[in-house]
Design an enzyme around this catalytic site. Structure first.
Site, PDB file in Angstrom:
ATOM      1  N   CYS A  48       0.881  -1.170   0.000  1.00  0.00           N
ATOM      2  CA  CYS A  48       0.000   0.000   0.000  1.00  0.00           C
ATOM      3  C   CYS A  48       0.916   1.217   0.000  1.00  0.00           C
ATOM      4  CB  CYS A  48      -0.855  -0.047   1.258  1.00  0.00           C
ATOM      5  SG  CYS A  48      -1.704   1.485   1.671  1.00  0.00           S
ATOM      6  N   HIS A  49       0.417   2.354  -0.485  1.00  0.00           N
ATOM      7  CA  HIS A  49       1.319   3.507  -0.570  1.00  0.00           C
ATOM      8  C   HIS A  49       1.824   3.963   0.802  1.00  0.00           C
ATOM      9  CE1 HIS A  49       2.688   6.355  -3.850  1.00  0.00           C
ATOM     10  NE2 HIS A  49       3.487   6.499  -2.816  1.00  0.00           N
ATOM     11  N   THR A  50       1.064   3.683   1.850  1.00  0.00           N
ATOM     12  CA  THR A  50       1.501   4.103   3.195  1.00  0.00           C
ATOM     13  C   THR A  50       2.844   3.448   3.563  1.00  0.00           C
ATOM     14  OG1 THR A  50      -0.839   4.282   3.752  1.00  0.00           O
ATOM     15  CG2 THR A  50       0.714   4.377   5.584  1.00  0.00           C
ATOM     16  N   CYS A 100     -10.064  -2.691  20.394  1.00  0.00           N
ATOM     17  CA  CYS A 100      -9.935  -3.412  21.667  1.00  0.00           C
ATOM     18  C   CYS A 100     -11.284  -3.917  22.162  1.00  0.00           C
ATOM     19  CB  CYS A 100      -9.267  -2.527  22.724  1.00  0.00           C
ATOM     20  SG  CYS A 100     -10.369  -1.277  23.436  1.00  0.00           S
ATOM     21  N   CYS A 114      -9.960   3.435  18.054  1.00  0.00           N
ATOM     22  CA  CYS A 114      -9.700   2.772  19.343  1.00  0.00           C
ATOM     23  C   CYS A 114      -8.611   3.502  20.152  1.00  0.00           C
ATOM     24  CB  CYS A 114      -9.277   1.334  19.057  1.00  0.00           C
ATOM     25  SG  CYS A 114      -8.759   0.433  20.513  1.00  0.00           S
TER      26      CYS A 114
HETATM   27  N1  LIG Z   1      -6.758   6.750   5.637  1.00  0.00           N
HETATM   28  C1  LIG Z   1      -6.472   5.463   5.528  1.00  0.00           C
HETATM   29  O1  LIG Z   1      -6.930   4.640   6.315  1.00  0.00           O
HETATM   30  C2  LIG Z   1      -5.585   4.990   4.421  1.00  0.00           C
HETATM   31  C3  LIG Z   1      -5.478   3.615   4.160  1.00  0.00           C
HETATM   32  C4  LIG Z   1      -4.744   3.214   3.035  1.00  0.00           C
HETATM   33  C5  LIG Z   1      -4.081   4.139   2.258  1.00  0.00           C
HETATM   34  N2  LIG Z   1      -4.168   5.453   2.574  1.00  0.00           N
HETATM   35  C6  LIG Z   1      -3.545   6.469   1.731  1.00  0.00           C
HETATM   36  O2  LIG Z   1      -4.339   6.597   0.559  1.00  0.00           O
HETATM   37  C7  LIG Z   1      -3.531   7.111  -0.505  1.00  0.00           C
HETATM   38  C8  LIG Z   1      -3.677   6.239  -1.726  1.00  0.00           C
HETATM   39  O3  LIG Z   1      -3.071   4.981  -1.529  1.00  0.00           O
HETATM   40  P1  LIG Z   1      -2.831   3.985  -2.763  1.00  0.00           P
HETATM   41  O4  LIG Z   1      -2.192   2.776  -2.192  1.00  0.00           O
HETATM   42  O5  LIG Z   1      -4.058   3.886  -3.597  1.00  0.00           O
HETATM   43  O6  LIG Z   1      -1.710   4.827  -3.575  1.00  0.00           O
HETATM   44  P2  LIG Z   1      -1.354   4.848  -5.139  1.00  0.00           P
HETATM   45  O7  LIG Z   1       0.012   5.407  -5.235  1.00  0.00           O
HETATM   46  O8  LIG Z   1      -1.621   3.537  -5.764  1.00  0.00           O
HETATM   47  O9  LIG Z   1      -2.418   5.902  -5.739  1.00  0.00           O
HETATM   48  C9  LIG Z   1      -2.329   7.284  -5.510  1.00  0.00           C
HETATM   49  C10 LIG Z   1      -2.721   8.007  -6.797  1.00  0.00           C
HETATM   50  O10 LIG Z   1      -2.791   9.408  -6.519  1.00  0.00           O
HETATM   51  C11 LIG Z   1      -2.310  10.104  -7.648  1.00  0.00           C
HETATM   52  N3  LIG Z   1      -1.912  11.461  -7.224  1.00  0.00           N
HETATM   53  C12 LIG Z   1      -0.828  11.825  -6.475  1.00  0.00           C
HETATM   54  N4  LIG Z   1      -0.825  13.171  -6.300  1.00  0.00           N
HETATM   55  C13 LIG Z   1      -1.928  13.643  -6.935  1.00  0.00           C
HETATM   56  C14 LIG Z   1      -2.486  14.952  -7.100  1.00  0.00           C
HETATM   57  N5  LIG Z   1      -1.890  16.039  -6.569  1.00  0.00           N
HETATM   58  N6  LIG Z   1      -3.630  15.080  -7.803  1.00  0.00           N
HETATM   59  C15 LIG Z   1      -4.234  13.999  -8.341  1.00  0.00           C
HETATM   60  N7  LIG Z   1      -3.750  12.730  -8.222  1.00  0.00           N
HETATM   61  C16 LIG Z   1      -2.619  12.574  -7.523  1.00  0.00           C
HETATM   62  C17 LIG Z   1      -1.150   9.241  -8.126  1.00  0.00           C
HETATM   63  O11 LIG Z   1      -0.815   9.499  -9.482  1.00  0.00           O
HETATM   64  C18 LIG Z   1      -1.732   7.832  -7.932  1.00  0.00           C
HETATM   65  O12 LIG Z   1      -2.390   7.359  -9.098  1.00  0.00           O
HETATM   66  C19 LIG Z   1      -2.111   7.163   0.065  1.00  0.00           C
HETATM   67  O13 LIG Z   1      -1.899   8.481   0.552  1.00  0.00           O
HETATM   68  C20 LIG Z   1      -2.157   6.183   1.214  1.00  0.00           C
HETATM   69  O14 LIG Z   1      -1.174   6.450   2.183  1.00  0.00           O
HETATM   70  C21 LIG Z   1      -4.905   5.894   3.631  1.00  0.00           C
HETATM   71 ZN   LIG Z   2      -2.563   0.792   3.647  1.00  0.00          ZN
HETATM   72 ZN   LIG Z   3     -10.789   0.329  21.714  1.00  0.00          ZN
END
Ligand SMILES: NC(=O)c1ccc[n+]([C@@H]2O[C@H](COP(=O)([O-])OP(=O)(O)OC[C@H]3O[C@@H](n4cnc5c(N)ncnc54)[C@H](O)[C@@H]3O)[C@@H](O)[C@H]2O)c1
Ligand SMILES: [Zn+2]
Ligand SMILES: [Zn+2]
Length: 380
Positions: A48-50, A100, A114
């Site tokens: 995942c990107h994170t 939890c 949590c």
């Molecule tokens: N909040 C949560 O619980 C949670 C969970 C999972 C992932 N995330 C986050 O969600 C995001 C997406 O994750 P992913 O695995 O799909 O990533 P990914 O890299 O596969 O997809 C991200 C997309 O965003 C595009 N992008 C980047 N900057 C941009 C901009 N300024 N304008 C338009 N498009 C833009 C990229 O070209 C890419 O296609 C990441 O920031 C990740 O950390 C958050």
């Molecule tokens: Zn993730």
């Molecule tokens: Zn809890």
């Protein structure tokens, strides 16, 4: 009881020794689970990107050496003292934000934050004793978000592990352990578009396309996909996106482009990029009076969200979510059932697959914006 219960397990793990350097497959020692912990055999994991942000550590706190990975499926190998909900052999998905079941958040219908087990990206140790369960020749290796799935065996708190239907194929449903549930839930549980509404999705990676899938399920009439990478648009057609906008093709800010396309703004937007400017655009492109924007992307640690307060006074709502507001243990099993009942397709999110020995390729695909999810097969 498995024959390994109570013993240290030696196995392969992909260790990030330094920020941005390829992971190195090492033999690690994985200590047995302590009170309220379980040890898992990971069968499939994906990237995942994170993971990539914290591995690059450009806008995040560096913590190394570390074992990344949080989107995975596996089987319980052994359980620590006090664990009654899980037993060896159970099929599970570890989740980066836990439940939890006892704190005010877990008891609230509205929250999945949590108190004990909510996401903490800067902690690299287990809660029970403040230490790591991983080591190499006595040197501790840090955990990541309580999951560290880039290892054949890992230890997690029982509250960060969802037990699922053992008939579900782990090589598919592993993607529900983060990205797909997050995107789907961000739309269905948080943005909640009404039937016939217009929805903008910023970022068309797996998380954004899962958010689009949520919009389609909710009956949105127009789903506008926004991405800087036009390669994304072809793949995204399979996910019900009806129109595409690449901000690079326009002189004016993308929020103005979207306002013109929609007669004043979209009803809902979901941001899945992690880019602060996209977050601001995603908020400013919703219609005044009723528009709701949901932030999902993980920002850099020094980012600040800047918008004129009148954008809020004009009755727009800004929200954010981790894991699409799903409670991992209570809700994730039913998301898995959506796949089992064919209400949710996962195959189209899985564009690559590599053996564990080639895990660095999964990082290359993501850095190049190539494909969606890459499954890493731990037995290969
Ligand atoms: N909040 C949560 O619980 C949670 C969970 C999972 C992932 N995330 C986050 O969600 C995001 C997406 O994750 P992913 O695995 O799909 O990533 P990914 O890299 O596969 O997809 C991200 C997309 O965003 C595009 N992008 C980047 N900057 C941009 C901009 N300024 N304008 C338009 N498009 C833009 C990229 O070209 C890419 O296609 C990441 O920031 C990740 O950390 C958050
Ligand atoms: Zn993730
Ligand atoms: Zn809890």
């Amino acid at each position: 009881m498995s024959s390994t219960a109570g013993q240290v397990i030696r196995c392969r793990a992909a260790v990030a020794w330094e920020a941005g350097k390829p992971l190195v497959l090492e033999e690690v020692e994985v200590a047995p689970p302590q009170a309220m912990e379980v040890r898992l055999k990971i069968l499939f994991t994906s990237l995942c990107h994170t993971d990539v942000y914290f591995w690059e550590a450009k806008g995040q706190t560096p913590l190394f050496p570390r074992i990344f990975g949080h989107e995975a499926g596996g089987i319980v190998e052994s359980v620590g003292e006090g664990v009654t909900d899980l037993k060896p052999g159970d099929h599970v998905l570890p989740v980066f934000t836990g439940e939890c079941k006892e704190c005010r958040h877990c008891k609230s219908e509205e929250s999945n934050m949590c108190d004990l087990l909510r996401i903490n990206t800067d902690r690299g140790v287990m809660l029970n004793d403040g230490k790591s369960r991983f080591s190499i020749r006595g040197q501790p290796i840090y955990h990541f978000v309580g999951t560290s799935t880039f290892s054949e065996y890992t230890v997690a708190h029982v509250g960060s592990v969802a037990k699922i239907n053992p008939a579900a194929p782990l090589d598919k449903v592993c993607v529900l352990s983060c990205g797909i549930s997050t995107g789907l839930g961000a739309t269905l549980n948080v943005a909640k578009p009404k039937k016939g509404s217009t929805v903008a999705i910023f970022g068309l990676g797996a998380v954004g396309l899962a958010a689009a899938e949520g919009a389609r399920i909710a009956g949105a009439s127009r789903i506008i996909g926004v991405d800087l990478n036009s390669k994304r648009f072809d793949e995204a057609k399979k996910f019900g996106i009806t129109e595409f906008v690449n901000p690079k093709d326009h002189e004016k800010p993308v929020q103005e482009v979207i306002a013109e396309m929609t007669g004043g703004g979209v009803d809902r937007s979901v941001e899945c990029t992690g880019n602060i400017n996209a977050m601001i655009s995603a908020f400013e492109c919703v219609h005044d009076g009723w528009g709701v924007a949901v932030l999902v992307g993980v920002p850099n640690k020094d980012d600040a969200f800047k918008t004129h307060p009148v954008n809020l006074l004009n009755e727009r709502t800004l929200k954010g979510t981790f894991f699409g507001n799903y409670k991992p243990r209570s809700d994730l099993p039913s998301v898995v059932e959506k796949y089992m009942n064919k209400e949710l397709e996962l195959e189209k999110f899985i564009t690559h697959s590599v053996p564990f020995s080639e895990i660095n390729k999964a990082f290359e695909y993501m850095l190049q914006g190539d494909g969606l999810r890459c499954i890493i097969r731990m037995d290969a």
